[in-house]
Design a protein around this motif. Structure first.
Motif, PDB file in Angstrom:
ATOM      1  N   ASP A   1      37.141  32.441  29.133  1.00  0.00           N
ATOM      2  CA  ASP A   1      36.241  32.769  30.127  1.00  0.00           C
ATOM      3  C   ASP A   1      37.663  34.239  31.245  1.00  0.00           C
ATOM      4  OD1 ASP A   1      33.810  31.732  29.158  1.00  0.00           O
ATOM      5  OD2 ASP A   1      34.648  30.105  30.537  1.00  0.00           O
ATOM      6  N   MET A   2      38.508  33.253  31.092  1.00  0.00           N
ATOM      7  CA  MET A   2      39.673  34.477  32.099  1.00  0.00           C
ATOM      8  C   MET A   2      40.010  34.921  31.181  1.00  0.00           C
ATOM      9  SD  MET A   2      39.830  33.161  35.088  1.00  0.00           S
ATOM     10  CE  MET A   2      41.453  33.383  36.178  1.00  0.00           C
ATOM     11  N   ALA A   3      40.404  35.298  29.570  1.00  0.00           N
ATOM     12  CA  ALA A   3      40.913  36.062  29.010  1.00  0.00           C
ATOM     13  C   ALA A   3      39.411  37.974  29.365  1.00  0.00           C
ATOM     14  CB  ALA A   3      41.201  36.015  27.492  1.00  0.00           C
ATOM     15  N   ASN A   4      38.561  37.371  29.012  1.00  0.00           N
ATOM     16  CA  ASN A   4      37.066  38.123  28.977  1.00  0.00           C
ATOM     17  C   ASN A   4      37.128  38.786  29.782  1.00  0.00           C
ATOM     18  OD1 ASN A   4      36.625  37.540  26.076  1.00  0.00           O
ATOM     19  ND2 ASN A   4      35.444  36.074  26.734  1.00  0.00           N
TER      20      ASN A   4
ATOM     21  N   ARG B   1      26.981  34.589  32.142  1.00  0.00           N
ATOM     22  CA  ARG B   1      27.815  35.344  30.741  1.00  0.00           C
ATOM     23  C   ARG B   1      29.333  34.773  30.786  1.00  0.00           C
ATOM     24  NH1 ARG B   1      26.257  38.319  26.466  1.00  0.00           N
ATOM     25  NH2 ARG B   1      23.991  38.924  28.105  1.00  0.00           N
ATOM     26  N   ASP B   2      30.066  35.270  32.336  1.00  0.00           N
ATOM     27  CA  ASP B   2      31.786  35.608  32.309  1.00  0.00           C
ATOM     28  C   ASP B   2      31.545  34.020  32.459  1.00  0.00           C
ATOM     29  OD1 ASP B   2      30.992  38.536  32.725  1.00  0.00           O
ATOM     30  OD2 ASP B   2      30.621  38.227  35.033  1.00  0.00           O
TER      31      ASP B   2
ATOM     32  N   LEU C   1      36.794  37.421  41.830  1.00  0.00           N
ATOM     33  CA  LEU C   1      35.712  36.912  41.162  1.00  0.00           C
ATOM     34  C   LEU C   1      36.313  35.860  40.032  1.00  0.00           C
ATOM     35  CD1 LEU C   1      33.525  39.114  40.501  1.00  0.00           C
ATOM     36  CD2 LEU C   1      33.289  37.011  42.086  1.00  0.00           C
ATOM     37  N   LEU C   2      37.743  36.526  39.803  1.00  0.00           N
ATOM     38  CA  LEU C   2      38.676  35.247  38.678  1.00  0.00           C
ATOM     39  C   LEU C   2      39.171  34.095  39.245  1.00  0.00           C
ATOM     40  CD1 LEU C   2      40.543  38.459  36.981  1.00  0.00           C
ATOM     41  CD2 LEU C   2      39.616  36.876  36.033  1.00  0.00           C
ATOM     42  N   ASP C   3      39.389  34.838  40.262  1.00  0.00           N
ATOM     43  CA  ASP C   3      39.668  32.883  41.241  1.00  0.00           C
ATOM     44  C   ASP C   3      38.294  32.100  41.643  1.00  0.00           C
ATOM     45  OD1 ASP C   3      41.008  31.485  42.817  1.00  0.00           O
ATOM     46  OD2 ASP C   3      39.688  31.502  44.888  1.00  0.00           O
TER      47      ASP C   3
ATOM     48  N   ASN D   1      37.429  43.009  30.804  1.00  0.00           N
ATOM     49  CA  ASN D   1      36.339  43.369  31.468  1.00  0.00           C
ATOM     50  C   ASN D   1      36.595  43.849  33.251  1.00  0.00           C
ATOM     51  OD1 ASN D   1      35.143  42.622  28.608  1.00  0.00           O
ATOM     52  ND2 ASN D   1      34.295  40.876  29.367  1.00  0.00           N
ATOM     53  N   GLY D   2      37.677  43.501  33.491  1.00  0.00           N
ATOM     54  CA  GLY D   2      37.545  44.332  34.601  1.00  0.00           C
ATOM     55  C   GLY D   2      37.290  43.566  35.525  1.00  0.00           C
TER      56      GLY D   2
END
Length: 416
Positions: free
Chosen positions: A52-55, A149-150, A65-67, A59-60
């Motif tokens: 998920d993190m790689a995606n 989805r993320d 939100l990554l955190d 996807n920018g």
């Protein structure tokens, strides 16, 4: 697709009949088993999260939100600890309150019961999966999850671990169901399942919440966005203020209880701003301010009207100056989202006025807004932060996932 969503609703309705009857000791033992198994299965969960993190990076996805999406061993331990804490809390189901005797001899009271089937739609927050299960399970509810989805690989791994634990404990695994269809159509269809769902709770950004509120035929508990403010009053301890603001802005950026807007009494701008701006810049926080702030520090960009109402979820902070506590309250009530607001002050009267007049789920005096959290409030976890005023408000723990029914005990009474 419609049949699949309906089938999930039907399965959840069957499961709720089973989980509602579980004794407290079995629920608690199961929650502890689920917690232990999450830690034991962390390798699979972390591998899924890495996908998920790689995606997300490809996807920018913004850093905030990554955190929210990111998991490590410590965060999985925290999810497990939340479940363990829920197991230690009193079970509200079956609690009888307010039993009173009427003149005709009838005993009338209320007892707490589960809501039934809870639907939760959420975005890139895999920890919600365990929190939602734990709180719903302890309160005898079945839950249908629709993750974003993320975070789908992380969510699937956590759900698989929990369902395996349930089966190992001899518990119906369908008390936790996951919508695997990632389409928008599936989300909309879930919102229409009022035959099967008793309540729907969205957790995510403003767009998701608006969509659920506008499209759902299922009753909705709205968990709002967090345009949170801190007002630094004229009498505030400025050293303490800098520490609180820094914590509220930077301890975790992409969360709904992070401060997004600062309101400062103009009489202390010159005393507060140099140290505060330096501390924020050291944490890479971008600042925008009104004319007074820009005049005091020309390196700060001028804020637009839109800035006052923006939840950045990023290393950005707006700063507004006011001339009084009344003006501060007016500004906050105009632009806030009803989440968490704070005043930093040594003036008792101003503190009491702020507590009374600010319209928000959680109002603080001399503390960071980052404490608006079910775990921090002693609930073990939370199903969300409700910013509405019906049924529940603020961090939603076990009680928020129950309702009551009247119980009436008679001895042959008939109405004349």
């Amino acid at each position: 697709m419609t049949t699949t969503i309906e089938a999930l609703g039907q399965r959840a309705c069957q499961a709720k009949k089973v989980v509602a009857k579980l004794p407290t000791n079995l629920k608690n033992e199961t929650l502890c088993r689920v917690a232990n198994d999450l830690v034991a299965n962390q390798a699979a969960i972390l591998a899924a999260n890495a996908q998920d993190m790689a995606n997300g990076r490809a996807n920018g996805m913004p850093d905030g939100l990554l955190d929210r999406l990111y998991l490590d061993a410590g965060r999985i331990e925290a999810m497990a600890e939340g479940l363990t804490q829920i197991a230690k809390l009193d079970d509200p189901i079956g609690e009888v309150t307010g039993m009173k005797k009427r003149p005709n001899g009838l005993l009338i009271g209320q007892t707490r019961v589960p809501l039934g089937v809870v639907g939760i739609i959420y975005e890139a927050r895999p920890n919600v999966t365990a929190d939602a299960f734990g709180l719903c399970f302890k309160t005898g509810n079945a839950v249908i999850l629709k993750g974003g989805r993320d975070a789908i690989y992380s969510i699937q791994a956590i759900v698989a671990s929990i369902r395996a634990s349930l089966e190992a404990c001899g518990i119906e695994p369908d008390c936790l169901l996951l919508v695997e269809d990632l389409s928008r159509e599936a989300t909309i269809e879930l919102m229409k399942q009022n035959r099967y769902l008793d309540v729907l709770i969205p957790r995510g950004g403003a767009g998701l919440i608006r969509s659920v509120v506008e499209n759902s035929t299922v009753p909705v508990i709205e968990t709002g966005t967090g345009n949170c403010h801190i007002f630094v009053d004229e009498s505030a301890d400025l050293e303490q203020a800098v520490a609180i603001i820094l914590n509220a802005k930077t301890q975790r950026v992409g969360v709904c209880n992070a401060v997004e807007s600062l309101v400062v009494h103009r009489n202390i701008v010159d005393a507060l701003l140099p140290d505060l701006a330096l501390a924020l810049r050291n944490k890479q926080v971008e600042m925008v301010g009104d004319d007074t702030i820009v005049a005091a520090d020309p390196s700060i960009a001028l804020a637009s009207e839109a800035d006052w109402g923006t939840e950045y979820l990023a290393l950005k902070l707006s700063i507004k100056t006011v001339g009084s506590v009344d003006e501060a309250i007016e500004h906050i009530n105009t632009y806030n989202t009803g989440h968490s607001e704070a005043i930093l002050t040594n003036d008792y009267a101003h503190a009491q006025q702020f507590l009374k007049e600010v319209d928000a789920a959680c109002v603080y005096v001399n503390a960071s807004t980052r404490f608006t959290d079910g775990f921090e409030f002693g609930y073990g976890a939370e199903i969300g932060i409700s910013t509405q005023k019906l049924h529940a408000r603020g961090p939603m723990g076990l009680l928020a996932l129950t309702t009551t029914k009247f119980i009436i005990l008679g001895s042959g009474q008939v109405r004349p």
